[in-house]
Design a protein around this motif. Structure first.
Motif, PDB file in Angstrom:
ATOM      1  N   LEU A  36     -16.460  -3.832  22.813  1.00 33.63           N
ATOM      2  CA  LEU A  36     -16.706  -2.391  22.839  1.00 33.63           C
ATOM      3  C   LEU A  36     -16.998  -1.843  21.450  1.00 33.63           C
ATOM      4  CD1 LEU A  36     -13.760  -1.335  25.202  1.00 33.63           C
ATOM      5  CD2 LEU A  36     -16.116  -1.857  25.847  1.00 33.63           C
ATOM      6  N   ALA A  37     -16.376  -2.413  20.438  1.00 36.68           N
ATOM      7  CA  ALA A  37     -16.548  -1.908  19.072  1.00 36.68           C
ATOM      8  C   ALA A  37     -16.088  -2.966  18.088  1.00 36.68           C
ATOM      9  CB  ALA A  37     -15.746  -0.621  18.863  1.00 36.68           C
ATOM     10  N   GLU A  38     -16.595  -2.875  16.872  1.00 39.98           N
ATOM     11  CA  GLU A  38     -16.160  -3.726  15.763  1.00 39.98           C
ATOM     12  C   GLU A  38     -15.849  -2.833  14.576  1.00 39.98           C
ATOM     13  OE1 GLU A  38     -18.294  -7.879  15.808  1.00 39.98           O
ATOM     14  OE2 GLU A  38     -19.810  -6.323  16.102  1.00 39.98           O
ATOM     15  N   ASP A  39     -14.902  -3.259  13.776  1.00 31.12           N
ATOM     16  CA  ASP A  39     -14.509  -2.429  12.639  1.00 31.12           C
ATOM     17  C   ASP A  39     -13.881  -3.306  11.572  1.00 31.12           C
ATOM     18  OD1 ASP A  39     -14.223  -0.152  11.147  1.00 31.12           O
ATOM     19  OD2 ASP A  39     -12.687   0.759  12.407  1.00 31.12           O
ATOM     20  N   ASP A  40     -13.996  -2.864  10.315  1.00 30.86           N
ATOM     21  CA  ASP A  40     -13.285  -3.536   9.230  1.00 30.86           C
ATOM     22  C   ASP A  40     -11.843  -3.052   9.184  1.00 30.86           C
ATOM     23  OD1 ASP A  40     -15.292  -5.190   8.112  1.00 30.86           O
ATOM     24  OD2 ASP A  40     -16.206  -3.452   7.135  1.00 30.86           O
ATOM     25  N   LEU A  41     -10.941  -3.944   8.773  1.00 33.84           N
ATOM     26  CA  LEU A  41      -9.581  -3.546   8.456  1.00 33.84           C
ATOM     27  C   LEU A  41      -9.529  -3.283   6.956  1.00 33.84           C
ATOM     28  CD1 LEU A  41      -7.544  -6.126  10.573  1.00 33.84           C
ATOM     29  CD2 LEU A  41      -8.069  -3.768  11.127  1.00 33.84           C
ATOM     30  N   VAL A  42      -8.898  -2.191   6.569  1.00 33.30           N
ATOM     31  CA  VAL A  42      -8.884  -1.792   5.162  1.00 33.30           C
ATOM     32  C   VAL A  42      -7.448  -1.760   4.651  1.00 33.30           C
ATOM     33  CG1 VAL A  42     -11.024  -0.480   5.383  1.00 33.30           C
ATOM     34  CG2 VAL A  42      -8.830   0.668   5.755  1.00 33.30           C
ATOM     35  N   PHE A  43      -7.325  -1.893   3.331  1.00 32.79           N
ATOM     36  CA  PHE A  43      -6.028  -1.861   2.670  1.00 32.79           C
ATOM     37  C   PHE A  43      -5.806  -0.462   2.107  1.00 32.79           C
ATOM     38  CE2 PHE A  43      -7.650  -6.195   2.334  1.00 32.79           C
ATOM     39  CZ  PHE A  43      -6.611  -6.910   2.890  1.00 32.79           C
ATOM     40  N   LEU A  44      -4.639   0.105   2.413  1.00 33.99           N
ATOM     41  CA  LEU A  44      -4.316   1.463   1.985  1.00 33.99           C
ATOM     42  C   LEU A  44      -3.044   1.464   1.152  1.00 33.99           C
ATOM     43  CD1 LEU A  44      -4.895   3.277   5.388  1.00 33.99           C
ATOM     44  CD2 LEU A  44      -6.480   3.165   3.459  1.00 33.99           C
ATOM     45  N   VAL A  45      -3.063   2.258   0.065  1.00 29.63           N
ATOM     46  CA  VAL A  45      -1.887   2.383  -0.793  1.00 29.63           C
ATOM     47  C   VAL A  45      -1.669   3.853  -1.129  1.00 29.63           C
ATOM     48  CG1 VAL A  45      -2.209   0.094  -1.824  1.00 29.63           C
ATOM     49  CG2 VAL A  45      -3.270   2.087  -2.914  1.00 29.63           C
ATOM     50  N   SER A  46      -0.501   4.148  -1.643  1.00 31.41           N
ATOM     51  CA  SER A  46      -0.209   5.504  -2.098  1.00 31.41           C
ATOM     52  C   SER A  46      -1.047   5.817  -3.334  1.00 31.41           C
ATOM     53  CB  SER A  46       1.277   5.612  -2.437  1.00 31.41           C
ATOM     54  OG  SER A  46       1.535   6.812  -3.135  1.00 31.41           O
ATOM     55  N   PRO A  47      -1.561   7.034  -3.458  1.00 25.35           N
ATOM     56  CA  PRO A  47      -2.329   7.394  -4.662  1.00 25.35           C
ATOM     57  C   PRO A  47      -1.470   7.379  -5.919  1.00 25.35           C
ATOM     58  CG  PRO A  47      -1.993   9.306  -3.242  1.00 25.35           C
ATOM     59  CD  PRO A  47      -1.533   8.119  -2.462  1.00 25.35           C
ATOM     60  N   GLN A  48      -0.139   7.402  -5.771  1.00 26.09           N
ATOM     61  CA  GLN A  48       0.743   7.386  -6.937  1.00 26.09           C
ATOM     62  C   GLN A  48       0.917   5.986  -7.534  1.00 26.09           C
ATOM     63  OE1 GLN A  48       1.768   9.513  -4.203  1.00 26.09           O
ATOM     64  NE2 GLN A  48       0.755  11.057  -5.463  1.00 26.09           N
ATOM     65  N   LEU A  49       0.540   4.948  -6.783  1.00 26.75           N
ATOM     66  CA  LEU A  49       0.723   3.593  -7.305  1.00 26.75           C
ATOM     67  C   LEU A  49      -0.353   3.278  -8.348  1.00 26.75           C
ATOM     68  CD1 LEU A  49       1.584   1.560  -4.071  1.00 26.75           C
ATOM     69  CD2 LEU A  49       3.128   2.267  -5.897  1.00 26.75           C
ATOM     70  N   PRO A  50       0.051   2.769  -9.515  1.00 26.87           N
ATOM     71  CA  PRO A  50      -0.915   2.467 -10.585  1.00 26.87           C
ATOM     72  C   PRO A  50      -1.639   1.144 -10.313  1.00 26.87           C
ATOM     73  CG  PRO A  50       1.306   1.923 -11.314  1.00 26.87           C
ATOM     74  CD  PRO A  50       1.444   2.504  -9.939  1.00 26.87           C
ATOM     75  N   LEU A  51      -2.633   1.192  -9.449  1.00 24.48           N
ATOM     76  CA  LEU A  51      -3.366  -0.014  -9.087  1.00 24.48           C
ATOM     77  C   LEU A  51      -4.856   0.190  -9.349  1.00 24.48           C
ATOM     78  CD1 LEU A  51      -1.679  -0.842  -5.659  1.00 24.48           C
ATOM     79  CD2 LEU A  51      -1.559  -2.267  -7.709  1.00 24.48           C
ATOM     80  N   PRO A  52      -5.574  -0.866  -9.746  1.00 26.51           N
ATOM     81  CA  PRO A  52      -7.029  -0.750  -9.884  1.00 26.51           C
ATOM     82  C   PRO A  52      -7.686  -0.672  -8.508  1.00 26.51           C
ATOM     83  CG  PRO A  52      -6.330  -3.020 -10.243  1.00 26.51           C
ATOM     84  CD  PRO A  52      -5.074  -2.211 -10.113  1.00 26.51           C
TER      85      PRO A  52
END
Length: 277
Positions: free
Chosen positions: A138-154
């Motif tokens: 019926l559909a295809e989708d990517d799975l994405v990684f989500l983090v808090s905007p407060q975390l100091p990550l690139p």
């Protein structure tokens, strides 16, 4: 084809012999049913109605009617599902839905055992190593990684850095995406660090927003939580993918048209929803 009087007489005699009962009082003119004959006639009408109903149930061209036992995977909390179920009820008002939720693997087993007529499931895993999906995609989708905007990550952190924070995942231990994630983490020589196992998508997003872990969600759902301002990051060398499909039992009879309707509506709604994102 109409029967002649002698043919009717012979069939009635055979029926009397089979039932070992007299159905017709032949002494009266004209002949009339005996009390036993009256009772047998009433039951015979029920049998004929049941046979006709059986033909309707087995016919794929008949108007859908009856109980449709439908399974829905836990992970698929999509507005399109509600739209599809509503449209199914509108087009086929004689169909009653009996819904069951569960993990995709459980629902597939229930369809195979004949406990469900159809199920909307998802299959996830590494994009370059996904097995072929069951049923109609019926559909295809990517799975994405989500983090808090407060975390100091690139924007493209290493997988090891995300694993140190920990993951906020569903409790589905047989999920393909979780298996692919575990395999990728273990290749670096460490164990998968699960910070929390949460089934509810809103709670997952809330925990990620507060920096309690890294979320893994379908892109459509992640963008639906944009008001939380969750930050999306990419992991070099790791792409996860998900397919949503509808699996049906082999012999649905007149319910097949109802499942056809659901399949078409969900496919259109999910496509439209993905295009809006």
């Amino acid at each position: 084809m109409p029967l002649t009087q002698p043919a009717v007489t012979r069939q009635l005699q055979r029926l009397e012999a089979l039932l070992d009962a007299q159905l017709l009082d032949r002494r009266s003119k004209p002949a009339r049913l005996t009390p036993t004959g009256v009772a047998v006639l009433a039951e015979a009408r029920k049998v004929l109605a049941a046979v006709e109903e059986l033909k309707q149930v087995a016919s794929q061209s008949a108007e859908p009617k009856g109980v449709l036992r439908l399974g829905l995977a836990h992970a698929l909390c999509e507005p399109a599902l509600a739209d599809g179920l509503h449209e199914l009820g509108r087009r086929h008002p004689a169909v009653r839905l009996q819904l069951a939720s569960g993990w995709s693997s459980e629902l597939l087993a229930r369809v195979d055992r004949g406990e469900l007529d159809a199920a909307v499931i998802h299959l996830a895993g590494a994009a370059d190593a996904m097995p072929p999906p069951r049923g109609q995609v019926l559909a295809e989708d990517d799975l994405v990684f989500l983090v808090s905007p407060q975390l100091p990550l690139p924007a493209r952190p290493r997988l090891e850095a995300l694993n140190r924070i920990g993951w906020v995942l569903t409790p589905d231990t047989v999920c393909g995406s979780r298996g692919a994630l575990r395999a990728a983490v273990e290749r670096s020589g460490v164990a998968l660090h699960v910070a929390a196992e949460v089934q509810d998508a809103a709670l997952q997003a809330g925990l990620v927003q507060r920096g309690l872990g890294v979320g893994v969600m379908p892109r459509r759902r992640a963008e639906a939580w944009s008001r939380m301002k969750l930050r999306r990051v990419s992991v070099p060398g790791l792409r996860l993918r998900m397919t949503v499909s509808l699996v049906r039992a082999l012999h649905l009879g007149r319910l097949a048209r109802a499942v056809d309707t659901l399949e078409a509506v969900l496919k259109e709604r999910l496509r439209r929803q993905g295009r809006r994102q």
